[in-house]
Motif scaffolding. Sequence first.
Motif, PDB file in Angstrom:
ATOM      1  N   ASN A 179      -5.349  25.089  16.984  1.00 18.29           N
ATOM      2  CA  ASN A 179      -6.178  25.087  15.668  1.00 18.29           C
ATOM      3  C   ASN A 179      -7.569  24.416  15.647  1.00 18.29           C
ATOM      4  N   GLY A 180      -8.049  24.630  14.498  1.00 19.62           N
ATOM      5  CA  GLY A 180      -9.546  24.237  14.296  1.00 19.62           C
ATOM      6  C   GLY A 180      -9.767  22.728  14.922  1.00 19.62           C
ATOM      7  N   ASP A 181      -8.690  21.702  14.831  1.00 16.94           N
ATOM      8  CA  ASP A 181      -8.885  20.377  15.500  1.00 16.94           C
ATOM      9  C   ASP A 181      -8.646  20.194  16.897  1.00 16.94           C
ATOM     10  N   GLY A 182      -8.266  21.314  17.328  1.00 16.12           N
ATOM     11  CA  GLY A 182      -7.838  21.280  18.848  1.00 16.12           C
ATOM     12  C   GLY A 182      -6.595  20.333  19.105  1.00 16.12           C
ATOM     13  N   ASP A 183      -5.666  20.280  18.239  1.00 18.71           N
ATOM     14  CA  ASP A 183      -4.490  19.223  18.594  1.00 18.71           C
ATOM     15  C   ASP A 183      -3.462  19.812  18.354  1.00 18.71           C
ATOM     16  N   GLN A 184      -3.213  21.258  17.995  1.00 18.01           N
ATOM     17  CA  GLN A 184      -2.107  22.001  17.812  1.00 18.01           C
ATOM     18  C   GLN A 184      -1.944  23.302  18.534  1.00 18.01           C
ATOM     19  N   LEU A 185      -1.058  23.585  19.421  1.00 17.79           N
ATOM     20  CA  LEU A 185      -0.958  24.891  20.015  1.00 17.79           C
ATOM     21  C   LEU A 185       0.299  25.765  19.654  1.00 17.79           C
ATOM     22  N   TYR A 186      -0.521  26.874  19.134  1.00 18.93           N
ATOM     23  CA  TYR A 186       0.437  27.913  18.649  1.00 18.93           C
ATOM     24  C   TYR A 186       0.996  28.919  19.495  1.00 18.93           C
TER      25      TYR A 186
ATOM     26  N   PRO B 227       3.251  32.145  12.805  1.00 22.52           N
ATOM     27  CA  PRO B 227       3.027  31.532  13.979  1.00 22.52           C
ATOM     28  C   PRO B 227       3.900  30.276  14.259  1.00 22.52           C
ATOM     29  N   ASP B 228       4.332  30.160  15.696  1.00 22.34           N
ATOM     30  CA  ASP B 228       5.184  29.156  16.068  1.00 22.34           C
ATOM     31  C   ASP B 228       4.429  27.971  16.896  1.00 22.34           C
ATOM     32  N   LEU B 229       4.532  26.596  16.169  1.00 25.88           N
ATOM     33  CA  LEU B 229       4.018  25.472  16.543  1.00 25.88           C
ATOM     34  C   LEU B 229       4.520  24.754  17.946  1.00 25.88           C
ATOM     35  N   VAL B 230       4.006  25.022  18.884  1.00 29.52           N
ATOM     36  CA  VAL B 230       4.857  24.668  20.122  1.00 29.52           C
ATOM     37  C   VAL B 230       4.476  23.499  20.923  1.00 29.52           C
ATOM     38  N   LEU B 231       3.107  22.836  20.392  1.00 23.93           N
ATOM     39  CA  LEU B 231       2.843  21.477  21.112  1.00 23.93           C
ATOM     40  C   LEU B 231       1.693  20.825  20.048  1.00 23.93           C
ATOM     41  N   GLU B 232       1.918  19.543  19.769  1.00 22.34           N
ATOM     42  CA  GLU B 232       1.170  18.746  19.251  1.00 22.34           C
ATOM     43  C   GLU B 232       0.605  17.541  20.099  1.00 22.34           C
ATOM     44  N   ALA B 233      -0.666  17.613  20.221  1.00 20.89           N
ATOM     45  CA  ALA B 233      -1.468  16.458  21.325  1.00 20.89           C
ATOM     46  C   ALA B 233      -2.765  16.417  21.020  1.00 20.89           C
TER      47      ALA B 233
ATOM     48  N   PRO C 283      -8.197  28.872  13.676  1.00 22.59           N
ATOM     49  CA  PRO C 283      -8.065  29.479  15.144  1.00 22.59           C
ATOM     50  C   PRO C 283      -9.245  29.309  16.051  1.00 22.59           C
ATOM     51  N   GLN C 284      -8.755  28.935  16.916  1.00 26.50           N
ATOM     52  CA  GLN C 284      -9.888  28.879  18.442  1.00 26.50           C
ATOM     53  C   GLN C 284      -9.232  29.045  19.541  1.00 26.50           C
ATOM     54  N   SER C 285      -9.951  29.333  20.833  1.00 25.70           N
ATOM     55  CA  SER C 285      -9.478  29.349  21.887  1.00 25.70           C
ATOM     56  C   SER C 285      -8.430  30.406  22.184  1.00 25.70           C
ATOM     57  N   PRO C 286      -8.260  31.458  21.887  1.00 23.84           N
ATOM     58  CA  PRO C 286      -7.405  32.375  21.864  1.00 23.84           C
ATOM     59  C   PRO C 286      -6.818  32.857  23.330  1.00 23.84           C
ATOM     60  N   ALA C 287      -5.670  33.160  23.756  1.00 24.98           N
ATOM     61  CA  ALA C 287      -5.380  33.480  25.076  1.00 24.98           C
ATOM     62  C   ALA C 287      -4.404  34.665  25.088  1.00 24.98           C
ATOM     63  N   ILE C 288      -4.073  35.302  26.072  1.00 27.60           N
ATOM     64  CA  ILE C 288      -3.146  36.300  26.345  1.00 27.60           C
ATOM     65  C   ILE C 288      -2.667  36.591  27.727  1.00 27.60           C
ATOM     66  N   PRO C 289      -1.300  36.433  27.758  1.00 27.43           N
ATOM     67  CA  PRO C 289      -0.658  36.858  29.101  1.00 27.43           C
ATOM     68  C   PRO C 289      -1.476  37.525  30.239  1.00 27.43           C
ATOM     69  N   GLY C 290      -1.306  37.288  31.539  1.00 27.82           N
ATOM     70  CA  GLY C 290      -2.220  37.987  32.421  1.00 27.82           C
ATOM     71  C   GLY C 290      -1.640  39.439  32.460  1.00 27.82           C
ATOM     72  N   SER C 291      -0.319  39.836  32.460  1.00 24.38           N
ATOM     73  CA  SER C 291       0.304  41.042  32.898  1.00 24.38           C
ATOM     74  C   SER C 291       1.153  41.407  31.837  1.00 24.38           C
ATOM     75  N   SER C 292       1.618  40.604  30.865  1.00 19.43           N
ATOM     76  CA  SER C 292       2.709  40.916  30.112  1.00 19.43           C
ATOM     77  C   SER C 292       2.657  42.119  29.232  1.00 19.43           C
ATOM     78  N   SER C 293       3.345  43.267  28.857  1.00 19.62           N
ATOM     79  CA  SER C 293       3.213  43.996  27.870  1.00 19.62           C
ATOM     80  C   SER C 293       3.707  43.644  26.588  1.00 19.62           C
ATOM     81  N   GLU C 294       4.211  42.329  26.571  1.00 20.45           N
ATOM     82  CA  GLU C 294       4.726  41.988  25.222  1.00 20.45           C
ATOM     83  C   GLU C 294       3.324  41.507  24.192  1.00 20.45           C
ATOM     84  N   ASP C 295       3.446  41.874  23.065  1.00 20.39           N
ATOM     85  CA  ASP C 295       2.279  41.224  22.164  1.00 20.39           C
ATOM     86  C   ASP C 295       2.674  39.694  21.634  1.00 20.39           C
TER      87      ASP C 295
END
Length: 576
Positions: A363-370, A378-384, A345-357
């Motif tokens: 991913n390491g190749d930077g072509d999948q967003l989870y 983990p849910d794969l939501v985008l491949e590009a 994993p790389q480039s993690p993110a968290i919502p601006g104000s959501s209380s939900e975890d």
Amino acid sequence: MIRRRTLILITALLALVFTLGACSPLLPTDGPVGTSAPDSAEEFAYSSYAQPPQTGATAEQIIDGFIRAGAGAQDDYAIARQFMSPAAARDWRPDARTVVYSSEPQVLASGDNTWSAPFQVDSVVDGAGILTRLPEDSTEVMDFTLEEIGGEWRITDAPDGTMLLDGSFQQVFQAHTLYFFDPQLQYAVPDQRWFLNRPGISSEIVSALLAGPAPYLEPAVVSAFGDEVELERASVPVDNNTAAVDLSPEGVEDAEPAERALMQQQLDLALTSLTRINEVEITVAQRDLDIPLQSELEDEDRLDIEVSPEVDSTQIGIEDGTLVRQNDQVTLSIASLPDISDLEPQSPAIPGSSSEDVFAFLNGDGDQLYHLRPDRAPDLVLEADNLTRPSMDNYGWTWTASSEGDDATVHALAYDESLEPSSAEVSADWLADRTISSLRIAQDGARAALILDDDGERDLYVAGVIRDSSGIPRGLGQPMRLETSVELEEVRWQGPDALYVWASSDEETMTPERVTLTGANRVDSPLLGLLNISVGEGQQKIFAETVDVPFRNLSSNGDAWVALEEIEVRDLAFRG
């Protein structure tokens, strides 16, 4: 409930999605805001460059003196008008725009009784105070016609507007912030303007506010004032620190209580930042307008609008292939997260104000967003290809951009699982033949900051986020370019009107820069082997990761990086 018609129909935004077209990053606008009577006894500083014409001056000297006199606005530019014939002085509109230039132009004869002056233009301020920064080495030629009147050369035809050297502009103009609102009325969205620092500035501010947002924001924000609302009196007098705003009846008298409360808040935000104004009174054709208190409104109409949103101090990062929280120098594990180390994993993110975890990462190749939640895979939501670090807004959407060849695509994926659809197409035709190295959504959800690469040339832009009436992202409006002076690769929001940019390198020394919407930028101390910087809206602390050791910067002038050798978490990111 507040009427959406008064706040600009959201459905009209949808039509814009399909007409964004290929837009220039320059933002032309037109129309002056007019002048008004002085509104206080406060002294205003004027430039000393404005000097009247001298007897026997040549045509070139008359033009040069007229240009310099544009810095003297006292008595409605009385000195500048002395360089003109009576008819030209009467017709000339100095408030139409201001051209800010960087070096003195050479006035050259161009024909019979005509002369031209080429300007090296840095920026242009239109009649509504909207400043447009032009690309480097931009030029504009001004044409003048002169005649001899009573034995003296005088200008009979000149372009409307004034021309100011950059130094003079900084002396006589003042940056000021108007505010509009996101369509859900959760955030106040800043709109930076520039106004001449003279008596009457309060009326210019109100006129500009009533005229609506800057073009880059227009499709993304709403106003309490409809198109029909105007000043009944041209001036906004200030007496005993109270500004009196007298509006026309149309669109105001029949406004609902919640709408009138929103009008009051928008005018308060616009005017009380002036040092001599503590209160704003609204009248309609000089009759009192009833403005309800928040406690007097129905629960669903009460306003809780954030002006300067602030994320909390806890960051998200990666340690040993696992997402963890970092609170200053304390590392905290996140319970029940699945093992994702095999995804590198790389480039993690968290919502601006959501209380939900809920989290996002690449991913390491930077072509999948989870998307990642406790107690589930983990849910794969985008491949590009070439995905940018995800940015999670406050409306349930994760944003990223991909690049294929020379074309960029902006993606919005729903992290709020109650939203339908789960993904949205984000239209921005001006991205053709460009790629995106970084994309970040502001806490207000109405603006996106982007680093665009156009055939090897990188620039920083801010664009309005167009959403439909359900808050689903549909497009990006035409962008506004911001001036930078360092190499660019990444951008983060540091405040509602400030961003942080830099480029990374394993081996070289790289310099970060704090960029503001007014152009008051700050270049920070360079770092060797800079990999990542973490900043958050409203947070003064800046965290930097280098090849050798992480750093923290607490200095207001950006020159005090302090090593934090005890922190082992990498790839830190604040909320957003």
